[in-house]
Write an enzyme that holds these catalytic residues in place. Structure first.
Site, mmCIF file in Angstrom:
data_model
loop_
_atom_site.group_PDB
_atom_site.id
_atom_site.type_symbol
_atom_site.label_atom_id
_atom_site.label_comp_id
_atom_site.label_asym_id
_atom_site.label_seq_id
_atom_site.Cartn_x
_atom_site.Cartn_y
_atom_site.Cartn_z
ATOM 1 N N PHE A 106 -48.466 -83.498 -58.902
ATOM 2 C CA PHE A 106 -49.034 -84.599 -59.677
ATOM 3 C C PHE A 106 -48.521 -84.648 -61.110
ATOM 4 O O PHE A 106 -48.530 -85.699 -61.752
ATOM 5 C CB PHE A 106 -50.566 -84.508 -59.667
ATOM 6 C CG PHE A 106 -51.173 -83.494 -60.603
ATOM 7 C CD1 PHE A 106 -51.774 -83.889 -61.781
ATOM 8 C CD2 PHE A 106 -51.167 -82.141 -60.283
ATOM 9 C CE1 PHE A 106 -52.349 -82.958 -62.635
ATOM 10 C CE2 PHE A 106 -51.740 -81.210 -61.131
ATOM 11 C CZ PHE A 106 -52.336 -81.617 -62.313
ATOM 12 N N LYS A 107 -48.014 -83.538 -61.606
ATOM 13 C CA LYS A 107 -47.598 -83.495 -63.005
ATOM 14 C C LYS A 107 -46.272 -84.206 -63.257
ATOM 15 O O LYS A 107 -45.852 -84.339 -64.409
ATOM 16 C CB LYS A 107 -47.554 -82.046 -63.480
ATOM 17 C CG LYS A 107 -48.952 -81.437 -63.483
ATOM 18 C CD LYS A 107 -49.003 -79.995 -63.914
ATOM 19 C CE LYS A 107 -50.442 -79.488 -63.867
ATOM 20 N NZ LYS A 107 -50.594 -78.097 -64.279
ATOM 21 N N ASP A 108 -45.628 -84.688 -62.200
ATOM 22 C CA ASP A 108 -44.415 -85.474 -62.385
ATOM 23 C C ASP A 108 -44.676 -86.709 -63.241
ATOM 24 O O ASP A 108 -43.821 -87.122 -64.024
ATOM 25 C CB ASP A 108 -43.852 -85.913 -61.026
ATOM 26 C CG ASP A 108 -43.115 -84.785 -60.317
ATOM 27 O OD1 ASP A 108 -42.432 -84.007 -61.001
ATOM 28 O OD2 ASP A 108 -43.225 -84.689 -59.084
ATOM 29 N N THR A 140 -46.697 -77.433 -63.786
ATOM 30 C CA THR A 140 -46.242 -78.078 -65.021
ATOM 31 C C THR A 140 -44.777 -77.758 -65.306
ATOM 32 O O THR A 140 -43.987 -78.637 -65.663
ATOM 33 C CB THR A 140 -47.108 -77.633 -66.215
ATOM 34 O OG1 THR A 140 -48.416 -78.166 -66.064
ATOM 35 C CG2 THR A 140 -46.530 -78.148 -67.527
#
Length: 431
Positions: A106-108, A140
């Site tokens: 999700f950190k993309d 991250t």
């Protein structure tokens, strides 16, 4: 839009300065002075809007005129150029899959948005070379490395805890080379995070390098996480039941962005902070005593945070008033055995494969729905199961198909520099 320091509200900053500096003075986080309300017309036409149109309308108030409209739309388009499907898992429970980006996590989104914003500010010519200094508990690092690879004028230094990230996570942040450097810290994520914060306050380093952070403490990493909730809501059917999101929570940037989306008008009724054995917030909601503790290593390692930085932002949203927060946020904690049992159970009953973080989110949602059946629930699947291959395959009893991007990683050499304390980090940064 101006931003203030959560430790000194008289300190004011532009968006650009907050992105470039990362932290306010005294290791404080920046927070927007105003949370704008989106017009009713935006929600009425939400189903007709593209990813880019939704993201632009959400973020433009926080950027103001500091990035031109055309440039900001381009940054958002590049940030949201993959899918965010909402998938039914079982009755009354859906999963928002956030792992379809380049590093399968999700950190993309935050990493790509921040890279685009920082790249624009550097092109303006007001800033020389900059060093992105970031701590990672797992995902991250890979997302930041991928987002910033080859960005002119940017060096990236990533601190990660030795032996506490998965093999694929480690490969994603140690194999790119170019302007990306990985430091393997002999300690937990909390130490990595503390070392980063210490460097930001070191005047000797600041004279030699301009530092910024790409953790969710940086507003350009934190704010774009609001996009998830708007894109998910667009896919949900109109129903009379209340809506709850269950968020696997480590540093609390994701769930805080969800609360911010709600403040902007998105009709979410409740949030669940699903924790692993690192249960500082779970305990806080039970006792009203906030007591950070050393982090504990778990199979859901991206959530192994004993002192979540973004929780102060969550508290600020509720004016630091405990009862208001508790009525809007529930929290549950689950150990590794329960997490792995959930992966096995859900796969056996439904065929859906959870990663350990999604499993914690699922468990938190189940606990809440058992007590509140009047809600519809969505939990967040924040990483692809393949990033936790051994745990998931052991739980399901089946082999996972490796995406081509992961197969390519397995053939690359890992390169990192071991460090054990702040002295060694400082020596590296001053070289």
């Amino acid at each position: 839009m101006k931003y203030f320091s959560l430790k000194d509200k008289s300190h004011s900053s532009t968006f650009e300065n907050a992105v470039l500096k990362g932290l306010a003075p005294n290791k404080a986080l920046y927070f927007p002075e105003v949370i704008p309300k989106l017009p009713k017309s935006f929600f009425e036409r939400l189903n007709t809007l593209s990813h880019t149109e939704i993201g632009f309308e959400v973020i433009k108030q926080y950027v103001g005129d500091e990035i031109p409209v055309s440039e900001l739309k381009n940054i958002v388009e590049k940030t949201l150029n993959f899918d965010f499907p909402v998938v039914p898992v079982e009755e009354n429970i859906k999963c928002l899959e956030l792992f379809h980006g380049p590093t399968l996590a999700f950190k993309d989104v935050g990493a790509k948005f921040m890279a685009g914003s920082l790249g624009y500010f550097l092109k303006k010519g007001n800033v020389g070379k900059i060093t992105v200094l970031v701590a990672t508990s797992g995902d991250t690092g890979g997302a930041v490395a991928n987002g910033f690879i080859g960005v002119e004028g940017v060096d990236v230094v990533i601190l990660y805890p030795k032996g506490k990230v998965s093999d694929i996570q480690e490969r994603q942040l140690t194999t790119l080379g170019k302007n990306i450097m990985a430091l393997e810290v002999d300690g937990a994520f909390d130490l990595c995070q503390d070392l980063v914060k210490q460097a930001f306050q070191d005047e000797e380093i600041q004279k030699e390098r301009q530092l910024t952070s790409a953790n969710s403490i940086n507003v350009a990493r934190w704010l774009p996480q609001m996009f998830y909730y708007f894109l998910a809501y667009k896919q949900l059917p109109s129903e009379e039941k209340k809506l709850v999101f269950s968020v696997p929570s480590g540093n609390f940037g994701n769930i805080c962005a969800g609360f911010l989306a709600r403040e902007m008008g998105l009709p979410i009724d409740h949030f669940v902070a699903a924790n692993n054995a690192n249960r500082v917030v779970t305990d806080y909601l039970e006792t009203e005593k906030y007591e950070p503790k050393p982090s504990v290593q778990t199979v859901s390692n991206a959530m192994d945070v004993g002192n979540p930085s973004n929780f102060v932002r969550v508290q600020e949203l509720f004016n630091n008033e405990f009862n208001g927060l508790k009525s809007n946020l529930s929290s549950y904690s689950f150990d590794d055995e329960t997490t792995k049992a959930a992966i096995k159970d859900v796969y056996g009953r439904t065929g859906y494969t959870l990663d350990p973080h999604g499993a914690v989110g699922y468990l938190g949602l189940k606990c809440f729905l058992n007590q509140h059946p009047e809600y519809n629930g969505v939990f967040l699947e924040t990483a692809h199961p393949v990033k936790f291959l051994e745990t998931v395959e052991e739980a399901t009893g089946d082999q996972l198909d490796l995406p081509s991007s992961v197969k390519d990683l397995l053939n690359l050499e890992k390169k990192s520099l071991p460090i054990k304390d702040y002295k060694e980090l400082k020596e590296f940064l001053l070289k």
